[in-house]
Design a protein around this motif. Structure first.
Motif: not given
Length: 325
Positions: A111, A65, A63, A107, A103-104, A95-97
């Motif tokens: 993961l 981020i 993953g 994600y 959001k983080e 993953c686009n935080s």
């Protein structure tokens, strides 16, 4: 939908044999392997990757981020990470935080559910405990969040010093430094610390302008730099903490009728591909983006294999002089 039992039946082998073929475990003759693959193709059988990862105790997925895939530095970094991971037989989940803590966190939970083999953090808005309790190999990029988690960074202090010294040596008398928000306590703040040290040592008039907390929001750059020229029309040097900010400085110089480098000299940071697309081409401090990406994967691999690794990994930078200075 075909199952592993259907494949075994048509191929006239045991389910265990099909499983061994899928997971490349144990001795399987080439003839049997070929027959199983042909049957899988015939039945359009798609293996359950989650089940296979449980069996292998390895998902072969890593993953990543990052704050924003739209930012050229992070898009180039993601490209290098994905390429190197793929060479080693790993896939990447991107993953686009957007620097959003919720959001983080979402994600990270995703993961964990997908049992990724490791997580590379290019974004950090959560509390350190969120990462300590992951029980997975972790690497952070340009973020030092714990003495127990390895990190990678370019030599930010050296980069800031190189940029400041070049502007001074080129004869600049009033220099602006445009940086991210210093309250975020990022390792990139060392660029600003080095800039200030050189200005103090050389006795050069200077001004420091910070972005707001969303340091990757490009909409603010134009306004910040436009106001900078309004407040300090006698500026003759700019050191921007990213090539993107430097590009906006070039644009504002054109609007203001200031010649580059005759009236204003500009230095960026990162050496993204776009630094050479500008006119004039941008002088910048080069981060070794490809090496950072490769090292991130290597550190994940070393943790997976329980090998010795360094917690602090600082890579050298290089000043690339082009036409903007």
């Amino acid at each position: 939908m075909a199952t592993i039992h259907d494949v075994a039946k048509i191929a006239n082998v045991s389910v265990t044999t099909v499983s061994r073929v899928l997971n490349n475990r144990g001795y399987i003759s080439e003839a049997t392997r070929t027959k199983v693959y042909q049957t899988m193709e015939q039945l359009n059988y798609q293996p359950n990757e989650i089940a296979r990862s449980l069996l292998r105790k390895q998902s072969n997925v890593i993953g990543l981020i990052i704050p924003s895939v739209a930012h050229p530095f992070f898009s180039e970094l993601a490209n290098h990470i994905e390429n190197y991971a793929y060479e080693l037989g790993f896939k990447m989940l991107l993953c686009n935080s957007q620097l959003d803590p919720q959001k983080e966190k979402d994600y990270i939970e995703m993961l964990k559910r997908n049992r990724v083999d490791g997580i590379i953090m290019g974004s950090h808005t959560l509390q350190v405990d969120e990462y300590k309790h992951l029980n997975s190999p972790i690497v952070t990029i340009d973020r030092q969040i714990s003495s127990e988690i390895p990190y990678i960074s370019s030599d930010n202090y050296a980069g800031g010093s190189l940029a400041a010294q070049l502007l001074v040596s080129e004869g600049c008398k009033k220099i602006a430094h445009i940086c991210g928000n210093l309250e975020l306590h990022l390792l990139a703040n060392q660029r600003t610390e080095a800039f200030q040290a050189v200005m103090k040592e050389k006795g050069i008039e200077h001004v420091i302008i910070q972005t707001d907390m969303n340091v990757f929001d490009q909409l603010q750059y134009e306004q910040i730099i436009h106001q900078l020229f309004q407040d300090h029309p006698d500026l003759d040097g700019i050191f921007a903490t990213s090539d993107i900010i430097a590009a906006f400085a070039v644009k504002e110089c054109v609007i203001a009728g200031k010649r580059i480098p005759e009236d204003v000299k500009i230095i960026g940071y990162d050496d993204i591909s776009a630094a050479r697309w500008l006119t004039p081409e941008l002088t910048t401090v080069k981060q070794p983006i490809a090496e950072i990406g490769k090292m991130a994967i290597d550190l994940i691999m070393k943790q997976m294999n329980e090998e010795v690794f360094e917690f602090e990994n600082i890579l050298p930078v290089e000043l690339i002089k082009r036409a903007s200075t």
